[in-house]
Scaffold this motif. Structure first.
Motif, mmCIF file in Angstrom:
data_model
loop_
_atom_site.group_PDB
_atom_site.id
_atom_site.type_symbol
_atom_site.label_atom_id
_atom_site.label_comp_id
_atom_site.label_asym_id
_atom_site.label_seq_id
_atom_site.Cartn_x
_atom_site.Cartn_y
_atom_site.Cartn_z
ATOM 1 N N LEU A 124 0.817 -1.215 0.000
ATOM 2 C CA LEU A 124 0.000 0.000 0.000
ATOM 3 C C LEU A 124 0.850 1.263 0.000
ATOM 4 C CD1 LEU A 124 -2.740 -1.129 2.547
ATOM 5 C CD2 LEU A 124 -3.046 -0.785 0.095
ATOM 6 N N ASP A 125 1.997 1.184 0.676
ATOM 7 C CA ASP A 125 2.911 2.330 0.741
ATOM 8 C C ASP A 125 4.331 1.824 0.488
ATOM 9 O OD1 ASP A 125 4.452 4.534 1.233
ATOM 10 O OD2 ASP A 125 3.859 4.774 3.335
ATOM 11 N N PRO A 126 4.786 1.852 -0.755
ATOM 12 C CA PRO A 126 6.111 1.322 -1.102
ATOM 13 C C PRO A 126 7.274 1.993 -0.368
ATOM 14 C CG PRO A 126 4.783 1.630 -3.073
ATOM 15 C CD PRO A 126 4.041 2.291 -1.955
ATOM 16 N N LYS A 127 7.021 3.132 0.255
ATOM 17 C CA LYS A 127 8.076 3.823 0.997
ATOM 18 C C LYS A 127 7.952 3.626 2.515
ATOM 19 C CE LYS A 127 8.799 7.402 -2.493
ATOM 20 N NZ LYS A 127 8.843 8.865 -2.771
ATOM 21 N N HIS A 128 7.176 2.626 2.917
ATOM 22 C CA HIS A 128 6.928 2.405 4.358
ATOM 23 C C HIS A 128 8.176 1.814 5.016
ATOM 24 C CE1 HIS A 128 4.761 1.575 8.034
ATOM 25 N NE2 HIS A 128 3.684 2.143 7.524
ATOM 26 N N ILE A 129 8.854 2.615 5.786
ATOM 27 C CA ILE A 129 10.115 2.200 6.424
ATOM 28 C C ILE A 129 9.883 1.276 7.629
ATOM 29 C CG2 ILE A 129 12.076 3.080 7.779
ATOM 30 C CD1 ILE A 129 12.298 5.335 5.706
ATOM 31 N N PRO A 130 8.999 1.635 8.595
ATOM 32 C CA PRO A 130 8.825 0.773 9.781
ATOM 33 C C PRO A 130 8.425 -0.655 9.465
ATOM 34 C CG PRO A 130 7.811 2.915 10.145
ATOM 35 C CD PRO A 130 8.176 2.856 8.697
ATOM 36 N N GLN A 159 16.411 -2.649 0.688
ATOM 37 C CA GLN A 159 15.285 -1.779 0.329
ATOM 38 C C GLN A 159 15.293 -0.513 1.180
ATOM 39 O OE1 GLN A 159 11.431 -3.733 0.199
ATOM 40 N NE2 GLN A 159 12.333 -5.619 -0.611
ATOM 41 N N LEU A 160 15.600 -0.677 2.462
ATOM 42 C CA LEU A 160 15.679 0.488 3.347
ATOM 43 C C LEU A 160 16.766 1.448 2.880
ATOM 44 C CD1 LEU A 160 15.263 -1.020 6.939
ATOM 45 C CD2 LEU A 160 13.703 0.539 5.773
ATOM 46 N N ALA A 161 17.891 0.899 2.440
ATOM 47 C CA ALA A 161 19.009 1.729 1.987
ATOM 48 C C ALA A 161 18.604 2.606 0.805
ATOM 49 C CB ALA A 161 20.198 0.853 1.615
ATOM 50 N N GLN A 162 17.699 2.100 -0.036
ATOM 51 C CA GLN A 162 17.228 2.879 -1.180
ATOM 52 C C GLN A 162 16.303 4.012 -0.751
ATOM 53 O OE1 GLN A 162 15.453 0.026 -3.842
ATOM 54 N NE2 GLN A 162 17.399 -0.964 -4.325
ATOM 55 N N SER A 165 19.445 6.207 3.567
ATOM 56 C CA SER A 165 20.788 5.655 3.769
ATOM 57 C C SER A 165 21.055 5.367 5.245
ATOM 58 C CB SER A 165 21.847 6.608 3.208
ATOM 59 O OG SER A 165 21.699 7.900 3.754
ATOM 60 N N VAL A 166 20.523 6.212 6.130
ATOM 61 C CA VAL A 166 20.708 5.987 7.571
ATOM 62 C C VAL A 166 20.055 4.676 7.993
ATOM 63 C CG1 VAL A 166 20.169 6.830 9.890
ATOM 64 C CG2 VAL A 166 20.947 8.425 8.149
ATOM 65 N N ASP A 167 18.810 4.470 7.584
ATOM 66 C CA ASP A 167 18.116 3.222 7.934
ATOM 67 C C ASP A 167 18.796 2.018 7.288
ATOM 68 O OD1 ASP A 167 15.446 3.607 9.519
ATOM 69 O OD2 ASP A 167 15.543 5.291 8.133
ATOM 70 N N GLY A 168 19.358 2.223 6.101
ATOM 71 C CA GLY A 168 20.075 1.130 5.448
ATOM 72 C C GLY A 168 21.267 0.680 6.264
ATOM 73 N N TYR A 169 22.094 1.627 6.704
ATOM 74 C CA TYR A 169 23.264 1.278 7.519
ATOM 75 C C TYR A 169 22.870 0.766 8.904
ATOM 76 C CZ TYR A 169 26.468 3.366 4.120
ATOM 77 O OH TYR A 169 27.203 3.643 2.990
#
Length: 228
Positions: A124-130, A159-162, A165-169
């Motif tokens: 539903l939200d492709p940018k949903h980080i949590p 996917q988070l890194a995309q 960048s903070v969440d990716g690392y």
């Protein structure tokens, strides 16, 4: 005439309901959850399908760690608003927290619904980080025979890194910590902190130095630099 009479009878109820909602909302924003809860519950009696009221009540139950009750509210919300990603995420989150409290067998039986909820939130939200963070934890915590997978956890980390960048690392560092690769975790947490320079990135690196790498000197130096 009957419609007019009904309107005049209904108006005081609606005004009272809105007044209670406004009071409850202010109390909620002031983090006075126990005071806000009965007011929201009264509003829900007169407006049983009110989305905002149910959302607030779900949040209050979650703050009180009443995961079963909170899940009931968010389950109803995702049924009423099937295109809202956060309701699927919150429902899955309540199930995950409840799973921590119950026996292992019952918890494993809840995993499928958790995953479906978080995956739906991402659809539903492709940018949903949590939701991606939640799926990383599921794939780390589950035994391999029951679907646990480092590669899937890394996939969501990528996917988070995309997206951030903070969440990716941070997520890659979390995976390294789980598998006790503390030197690699340090590198990822350092990169996250260099970019984010936030309390969260500091805390992750500080805890790693203090509790995993057993290096109080590095922890102290990091704290002094961050506080200055």
């Amino acid at each position: 005439m009957k419609k007019l009479l009904f309107f005049f009878l209904l108006m005081p109820i609606l005004i009272w309901s809105q007044s209670n909602f406004d009071k409850a909302e202010k109390l909620f924003q002031a983090k006075k959850y126990q005071e806000a809860q009965p007011l929201f519950e009264e509003v829900l009696k007169s407006k049983p399908l009110d989305i905002k009221t149910m959302d607030y009540l779900g949040e209050i139950e979650a703050h009180q760690k009443s995961w079963v009750k909170a899940a009931e509210y968010f389950k109803k919300l995702k049924e009423l608003r099937p295109t809202t990603a956060d309701y699927f995420y919150k429902y899955g989150g309540c199930l995950a927290m409840r799973a921590v409290e119950v026996n292992r067998l019952k918890a494993l039986g809840m995993v499928g619904e958790m995953k479906e909820s978080f995956e739906k939130a991402i659809i539903l939200d492709p940018k949903h980080i949590p939701a991606r963070w939640a799926l990383i934890e599921i794939y780390l915590q589950l035994p391999g025979i029951l679907g646990g997978s480092e590669s899937k956890a890394i996939s969501y980390s990528n996917q988070l890194a995309q997206l951030s960048s903070v969440d990716g690392y941070l997520s890659r560092g979390r995976i390294d910590v789980y598998f006790e690769r503390y030197t690699l975790a340090e590198k990822n947490y350092i990169k996250a902190h260099e970019i984010g320079k936030s309390k969260i990135t500091f805390q992750k690196l500080y805890n790693l130095y203090l509790n995993k790498l057993k290096d109080p000197k590095k922890a102290r130096e990091l704290k002094q630099k961050f506080e200055s």
